[in-house]
Design an enzyme around this catalytic site. Structure first.
Site, short mmCIF file in Angstrom:
data_model
loop_
_atom_site.label_atom_id
_atom_site.label_comp_id
_atom_site.label_asym_id
_atom_site.label_seq_id
_atom_site.Cartn_x
_atom_site.Cartn_y
_atom_site.Cartn_z
N TYR A 1 -10.81 -5.66 -3.03
CA TYR A 1 -9.67 -5.06 -3.74
C TYR A 1 -9.89 -4.94 -5.23
CZ TYR A 1 -6.91 -5.53 0.48
OH TYR A 1 -6.44 -5.40 1.76
N GLU B 1 -11.00 -4.87 4.65
CA GLU B 1 -9.80 -4.56 3.88
C GLU B 1 -10.19 -3.91 2.57
OE1 GLU B 1 -7.04 -7.75 3.21
OE2 GLU B 1 -7.15 -8.43 5.28
#
Length: 144
Positions: free
Chosen positions: A32, A104
């Site tokens: 992220y 992710e």
């Protein structure tokens, strides 16, 4: 690592070591954020960054007051596609091209006052984010 953390690390018997050695099937990456990092074991760092619990690393999203990338809706999260490419390159080399999956990754839009439904549906910044990150991932995949 043991010289730094000492008894805080677990001790494995030879049998335990043989059981886990080579037992990895794949590596999953949750990516992220990309930040600048400074090694506090070799350089002066801010108070608290030079502790084992922080890995003797100080992180920052700016260098000379310039952000590392475009801002997102999360504080200290920036759009930095080269970070995805670099982490995949590193893991590919470090773990001898073991299969890996990006498990992710995502983008949070900056908050805007008076946002309309049309603005939400025409989410061009999110599209640009995914295009840039997928292009960075493709560059990493294509490297031998």
């Amino acid at each position: 690592m043991r010289s730094i953390l000492g008894s805080q690390l677990p001790v494995f018997s030879p049998r335990q070591k043989s059981l886990i050695k080579g037992s990895l099937d794949f590596i999953g990456i949750n990516h992220y954020v990309t930040l600048y990092a400074k090694d506090c074991s070799l350089s002066a760092c801010s108070l608290g960054a030079d502790r084992p619990i922080r890995g003797f690393v100080e992180t920052t999203a700016t260098r000379e007051d310039i952000p590392i990338g475009d801002p997102t809706g999360m504080p200290n999260f920036f759009v930095v596609p080269r970070g995805m490419e670099k982490i995949v390159d590193y893991i590919k080399i470090r773990y001898h091209n073991m299969p890996m999956y990006i498990t992710e990754n995502g983008y949070s839009s900056p908050l805007k006052p008076d946002v309309t439904m049309n603005d939400l549906l025409q989410d061009f910044k999110r599209i640009d984010y995914h295009k840039a990150y997928l292009a960075a991932l493709l560059r990493a995949i294509r490297k031998a």
